[in-house]
Design an enzyme around this catalytic site. Structure first.
Site, PDB file in Angstrom:
ATOM      1  N   GLU A   1     -29.019  48.905 -18.865  1.00 11.60           N
ATOM      2  CA  GLU A   1     -28.241  50.217 -18.303  1.00 11.60           C
ATOM      3  C   GLU A   1     -28.327  51.277 -19.155  1.00 11.60           C
ATOM      4  O   GLU A   1     -27.966  51.222 -20.154  1.00 11.60           O
ATOM      5  CB  GLU A   1     -26.724  49.628 -18.110  1.00 11.60           C
ATOM      6  CG  GLU A   1     -26.708  48.352 -17.283  1.00 11.60           C
ATOM      7  CD  GLU A   1     -25.495  48.189 -16.532  1.00 11.60           C
ATOM      8  OE1 GLU A   1     -25.396  48.941 -15.603  1.00 11.60           O
ATOM      9  OE2 GLU A   1     -24.559  47.582 -17.020  1.00 11.60           O
TER      10      GLU A   1
ATOM     11  N   CYS B   1     -21.600  57.242 -18.269  1.00 10.85           N
ATOM     12  CA  CYS B   1     -22.799  57.437 -17.466  1.00 10.85           C
ATOM     13  C   CYS B   1     -23.287  57.633 -16.322  1.00 10.85           C
ATOM     14  O   CYS B   1     -23.934  58.290 -15.807  1.00 10.85           O
ATOM     15  CB  CYS B   1     -23.552  55.885 -17.869  1.00 10.85           C
ATOM     16  SG  CYS B   1     -22.663  54.599 -16.894  1.00 10.85           S
TER      17      CYS B   1
ATOM     18  N   LYS C   1     -23.592  43.203 -30.792  1.00 11.85           N
ATOM     19  CA  LYS C   1     -23.445  44.368 -31.820  1.00 11.85           C
ATOM     20  C   LYS C   1     -22.566  45.570 -31.087  1.00 11.85           C
ATOM     21  O   LYS C   1     -23.173  46.371 -30.230  1.00 11.85           O
ATOM     22  CB  LYS C   1     -24.796  45.009 -32.080  1.00 11.85           C
ATOM     23  CG  LYS C   1     -24.938  45.833 -33.230  1.00 11.85           C
ATOM     24  CD  LYS C   1     -25.744  46.914 -33.270  1.00 11.85           C
ATOM     25  CE  LYS C   1     -25.481  48.227 -32.803  1.00 11.85           C
ATOM     26  NZ  LYS C   1     -24.276  49.043 -33.376  1.00 11.85           N
TER      27      LYS C   1
ATOM     28  N   GLY D   1     -26.893  51.845 -22.957  1.00  8.56           N
ATOM     29  CA  GLY D   1     -26.875  53.030 -23.971  1.00  8.56           C
ATOM     30  C   GLY D   1     -27.899  53.918 -23.427  1.00  8.56           C
ATOM     31  O   GLY D   1     -28.225  54.092 -22.286  1.00  8.56           O
ATOM     32  N   SER D   2     -28.302  54.827 -24.359  1.00 11.96           N
ATOM     33  CA  SER D   2     -29.055  55.882 -23.695  1.00 11.96           C
ATOM     34  C   SER D   2     -30.591  55.359 -23.426  1.00 11.96           C
ATOM     35  O   SER D   2     -31.272  54.356 -23.890  1.00 11.96           O
ATOM     36  CB  SER D   2     -29.183  57.008 -24.994  1.00 11.96           C
ATOM     37  OG  SER D   2     -29.958  56.313 -25.954  1.00 11.96           O
TER      38      SER D   2
ATOM     39  N   GLU E   1     -28.852  65.174 -19.963  1.00 16.68           N
ATOM     40  CA  GLU E   1     -27.630  64.328 -19.733  1.00 16.68           C
ATOM     41  C   GLU E   1     -26.589  64.778 -20.657  1.00 16.68           C
ATOM     42  O   GLU E   1     -26.466  64.787 -21.731  1.00 16.68           O
ATOM     43  CB  GLU E   1     -27.810  63.034 -19.812  1.00 16.68           C
ATOM     44  CG  GLU E   1     -26.531  62.153 -19.809  1.00 16.68           C
ATOM     45  CD  GLU E   1     -26.664  60.608 -20.117  1.00 16.68           C
ATOM     46  OE1 GLU E   1     -27.207  60.241 -21.001  1.00 16.68           O
ATOM     47  OE2 GLU E   1     -25.749  59.898 -19.440  1.00 16.68           O
TER      48      GLU E   1
ATOM     49  N   GLN F   1     -21.729  64.079 -30.749  1.00 16.50           N
ATOM     50  CA  GLN F   1     -21.581  64.497 -29.340  1.00 16.50           C
ATOM     51  C   GLN F   1     -21.041  65.962 -29.044  1.00 16.50           C
ATOM     52  O   GLN F   1     -21.286  66.477 -28.163  1.00 16.50           O
ATOM     53  CB  GLN F   1     -20.969  63.418 -28.499  1.00 16.50           C
ATOM     54  CG  GLN F   1     -20.851  63.475 -26.860  1.00 16.50           C
ATOM     55  CD  GLN F   1     -22.338  63.338 -26.655  1.00 16.50           C
ATOM     56  OE1 GLN F   1     -23.257  62.764 -27.106  1.00 16.50           O
ATOM     57  NE2 GLN F   1     -22.593  64.140 -25.474  1.00 16.50           N
TER      58      GLN F   1
ATOM     59  N   GLY G   1     -32.933  52.761 -25.311  1.00 19.12           N
ATOM     60  CA  GLY G   1     -33.654  51.513 -24.404  1.00 19.12           C
ATOM     61  C   GLY G   1     -35.068  51.332 -24.403  1.00 19.12           C
ATOM     62  O   GLY G   1     -35.546  50.213 -24.519  1.00 19.12           O
TER      63      GLY G   1
HETATM   64  P1  NAP Z   1     -27.042  54.823 -27.738  1.00 20.61           P
HETATM   65  O1  NAP Z   1     -27.373  55.739 -29.055  1.00 20.61           O
HETATM   66  O2  NAP Z   1     -28.333  54.588 -27.212  1.00 20.61           O
HETATM   67  O3  NAP Z   1     -26.359  53.383 -28.401  1.00 20.61           O
HETATM   68  C1  NAP Z   1     -26.050  52.450 -27.613  1.00 20.61           C
HETATM   69  C2  NAP Z   1     -26.044  51.358 -28.652  1.00 20.61           C
HETATM   70  O4  NAP Z   1     -27.265  50.886 -29.211  1.00 20.61           O
HETATM   71  C3  NAP Z   1     -25.219  51.372 -29.904  1.00 20.61           C
HETATM   72  O5  NAP Z   1     -24.588  50.392 -30.231  1.00 20.61           O
HETATM   73  C4  NAP Z   1     -26.288  51.864 -30.868  1.00 20.61           C
HETATM   74  O6  NAP Z   1     -25.733  51.695 -32.121  1.00 20.61           O
HETATM   75  C5  NAP Z   1     -27.346  50.869 -30.807  1.00 20.61           C
HETATM   76  N1  NAP Z   1     -28.620  51.315 -31.081  1.00 20.61           N
HETATM   77  C6  NAP Z   1     -28.976  52.625 -31.536  1.00 20.61           C
HETATM   78  N2  NAP Z   1     -30.469  52.791 -31.689  1.00 20.61           N
HETATM   79  C7  NAP Z   1     -30.865  51.368 -31.728  1.00 20.61           C
HETATM   80  C8  NAP Z   1     -31.851  50.859 -31.998  1.00 20.61           C
HETATM   81  N3  NAP Z   1     -32.906  51.479 -32.455  1.00 20.61           N
HETATM   82  N4  NAP Z   1     -32.103  49.654 -31.894  1.00 20.61           N
HETATM   83  C9  NAP Z   1     -31.152  48.594 -31.340  1.00 20.61           C
HETATM   84  N5  NAP Z   1     -29.884  49.340 -31.002  1.00 20.61           N
HETATM   85  C10 NAP Z   1     -29.869  50.536 -31.272  1.00 20.61           C
HETATM   86  O7  NAP Z   1     -26.126  55.304 -26.718  1.00 20.61           O
HETATM   87  P2  NAP Z   1     -24.749  55.955 -27.033  1.00 20.61           P
HETATM   88  O8  NAP Z   1     -24.669  57.258 -27.355  1.00 20.61           O
HETATM   89  O9  NAP Z   1     -23.855  55.064 -27.826  1.00 20.61           O
HETATM   90  O10 NAP Z   1     -23.921  55.728 -25.604  1.00 20.61           O
HETATM   91  C11 NAP Z   1     -24.182  56.965 -24.724  1.00 20.61           C
HETATM   92  C12 NAP Z   1     -25.424  56.526 -23.677  1.00 20.61           C
HETATM   93  O11 NAP Z   1     -25.088  55.467 -23.024  1.00 20.61           O
HETATM   94  C13 NAP Z   1     -25.587  57.623 -22.593  1.00 20.61           C
HETATM   95  O12 NAP Z   1     -26.862  57.875 -22.395  1.00 20.61           O
HETATM   96  C14 NAP Z   1     -24.936  57.017 -21.146  1.00 20.61           C
HETATM   97  O13 NAP Z   1     -25.258  57.308 -20.199  1.00 20.61           O
HETATM   98  C15 NAP Z   1     -25.364  55.541 -21.556  1.00 20.61           C
HETATM   99  N6  NAP Z   1     -24.574  54.581 -21.047  1.00 20.61           N
HETATM  100  C16 NAP Z   1     -25.269  53.935 -19.821  1.00 20.61           C
HETATM  101  C17 NAP Z   1     -24.362  53.022 -19.092  1.00 20.61           C
HETATM  102  C18 NAP Z   1     -24.795  52.473 -17.941  1.00 20.61           C
HETATM  103  O14 NAP Z   1     -24.330  51.364 -17.203  1.00 20.61           O
HETATM  104  N7  NAP Z   1     -25.954  52.717 -17.303  1.00 20.61           N
HETATM  105  C19 NAP Z   1     -23.007  52.850 -19.546  1.00 20.61           C
HETATM  106  C20 NAP Z   1     -22.589  53.676 -20.601  1.00 20.61           C
HETATM  107  C21 NAP Z   1     -23.344  54.479 -21.047  1.00 20.61           C
HETATM  108  P3  NAP Z   1     -24.965  52.549 -33.185  1.00 20.61           P
HETATM  109  O15 NAP Z   1     -24.542  53.968 -32.279  1.00 20.61           O
HETATM  110  O16 NAP Z   1     -23.686  51.767 -33.843  1.00 20.61           O
HETATM  111  O17 NAP Z   1     -25.982  52.999 -34.188  1.00 20.61           O
HETATM  112 MG    MG Z   2     -27.066  67.665 -16.716  1.00 16.61          MG
END
Ligand code: NAP
Ligand code: MG
Length: 482
Positions: free
Chosen positions: A251, A286, A177, A229-230, A387, A333, A234
């Protein structure tokens, strides 16, 4: 040349069949919001169930293929992808906002994940014999089953491939996804490689996390979830997935500190590395530096040098070769970062927005922001604790090292950190005290060897060091004794 569109626009993939949805959302260019890039299908919960059906069926045969065959198919697929990198770079820039250089680097790393992953599989899969036991014991490996891969918009290519590829190599089938803000390059590249595998090994469902993501995580047939993701999402996924016992690989978010010690060598190259650590992909990384703590004896010098370095940043559309920093990826964002900066000003922070606008006339047409250095802010302020995920960096002075380490660790996050000092022994001592999945000395970057990974600790992830390109995450080891 393969034409990218409309081949994946509004499509999704179930059991080898590309389907089209009439329920869609537009993907737009963050450097020019009026520019339409493509459409993403909004799949339903039924689509998700069908994708898991297809993955479950395909697993029966795929899990029993030899490692040689899986590696051979992956190499073939890597070869195919390597021939279409150039045409994907500009698509990636147009839907994500990265610069051409950043986008190409990401795409090439995906090819590397595939070809090196295939080599790693052949080396790693062999049984390991355990000596000195009462019986003859060997540790053998088997795939786990249907694997969900959910990835974010900031670096969607590498963060999808880094998970899906080892999962497939290990003999699992995947339901991917991608993020709704930036799904097209991922889909188009997957379309190029999926025919190297039997139908159902790779499935893709697109659409919002709250519908598609949740349905996937709640399906009891999914054995492994690899989520990037966030932290907030998570946690939701951990709770949703608990209707069966799944293996979770998480992650999550980060708020990385950089500690600048009194003896740091703040030469030109070091300042450039700090700038890249902060501003790569407009800070939407991230593991970007998100807080800088500088010893008071070097504070003014550091801020001054960083300002001079930021002055050279050229902000504009990533397609333009002179651009060194692109726009933010999406409105939500963009607004979040702008408002955070505004709230910081209101509590007395000093904000200096620095750098050059590539094209002032079209500045308002995209989600552009000049990079900002924020001073006169306490460690407890919102910008320091949240963040920010954008090109704004708080710089905070400290008087003694214990205080700096305490502030660095005073966060729920624990992704990466860096220590800037001329004393390597001191750097290691400090690293031992910092709560982070990885600590860099005089740098803040990624591990160049793709086999190595060190996810975050605390609320930045479920730490599990990997030395085999993530193959370990998607495999069950079992003991065989005779
Ligand atoms: P996000 O809002 O958590 O979304 C990540 C993914 O999860 C997207 O595909 C999103 O779908 C999906 N998602 C959202 N709500 C969900 C739910 N309730 N159930 C299952 N899946 C769901 O994160 P983002 O805004 O895309 O990315 C930024 C964040 O990712 C930041 O916090 C960053 O630090 C973190 N990140 C971490 C790493 C690492 O390696 N540690 C790497 C990169 C990014 P939709 O967006 O399509 O709705
Ligand atoms: Mg900060």
């Amino acid at each position: 040349m393969i034409s990218v569109f409309p081949e994946v626009s509004s499509q999704y993939l179930i059991g080898g069949e590309w389907k089209t949805s009439s329920k869609i959302k537009e993907v737009r260019n963050p450097a020019k919001i009026t520019e339409f890039v493509g459409e993403v299908a909004l799949c339903s919960e039924t689509d998700v169930t069908q994708a898991v059906d297809a993955a479950e069926n395909a697993f029966k045969a795929w899990s029993r293929t030899s490692v040689d065959e899986r590696a051979k198919r992956m190499k073939e697929a890597a070869e195919k992808l390597s021939t279409v990198i150039e045409e994907h770079v500009s698509l990636f820039v147009r839907e994500n906002g990265k610069t051409m250089v950043e986008a190409k680097k990401d795409l090439l790393r995906c090819v590397e994940v595939m070809s090196k992953g295939a080599d790693t599989l052949l080396e790693w899969w062999k049984p390991v014999h355990v000596e000195g036991q009462a019986q003859k014991v060997q540790i053998r490996k088997r795939p786990r089953g249907v694997t969900a891969v959910i990835s974010p918009w900031n670096s969607p290519m590498i963060l999808t491939f880094k998970r899906a590829i080892p999962a497939i190599l290990a003999g699992n089938t995947v339901v991917i996804k991608p993020a709704t803000y930036c799904p097209l390059t991922v889909m188009s590249c997957l379309k190029i490689i999926e025919s190297s595998f039997p139908p159902g090994v790779i499935n893709i469902v697109t659409g919002s996390g709250s519908v598609v993501g949740e349905a996937l995580c709640g399906d009891t047939r999914v054995r492994t979830i690899a989520f990037t993701g966030s932290t907030e999402t998570g946690k939701k996924i951990m709770s949703l997935s608990s209707n069966s016992v799944k293996k979770l690989y998480m992650e999550l978010g980060g708020n990385d500190p950089a500690l600048i010690l009194p003896d740091a060598d703040l030469n030109e190259a070091a300042i450039k590395r700090i700038r890249l650590g902060i501003l790569r992909a407009s800070g939407q990384v991230c593991s970007a530096i998100k807080r800088v703590y500088v010893h008071e004896s070097r504070y003014e010098e550091f801020v001054d040098k960083l300002k001079k370095e930021f002055e050279r940043v050229v902000v504009g559309s990533g397609i333009q070769p002179d651009t060194t920093m692109g726009p933010l990826n999406n409105r939500s964002q963009f607004n979040f970062v702008k408002e955070l900066l505004e709230r910081s000003k209101q509590i007395g922070a000093q904000v200096e927005s620095i750098g050059q606008k590539l094209d002032s006339a079209s500045w308002e047409e995209g989600y552009f922001m000049l990079p900002s250095i924020v001073t006169n802010l306490s460690h407890d302020s919102e910008l320091v604790r949240a963040e920010q995920f954008g090109p704004i960096i708080p710089v905070i002075p400290f008087a003694d090292l214990d205080e700096a380490i305490e502030m660095a660790n005073d966060t729920e996050f624990g992704l990466r950190a860096s220590v800037w000092t001329s004393n390597e022994t001191a750097a290691i001592d400090i690293a031992d005290r910092l709560e982070a999945g990885a600590v860099f000395h005089n740098n803040h970057t990624v591990f160049q060897n793709l086999r190595l990974d060190f996810p975050g600790i605390k609320e930045s992830g479920l730490s599990q060091e990997t030395r085999w390109g993530g193959l370990e995450l998607f495999t069950d080891c079992y003991g065989f004794a005779d």
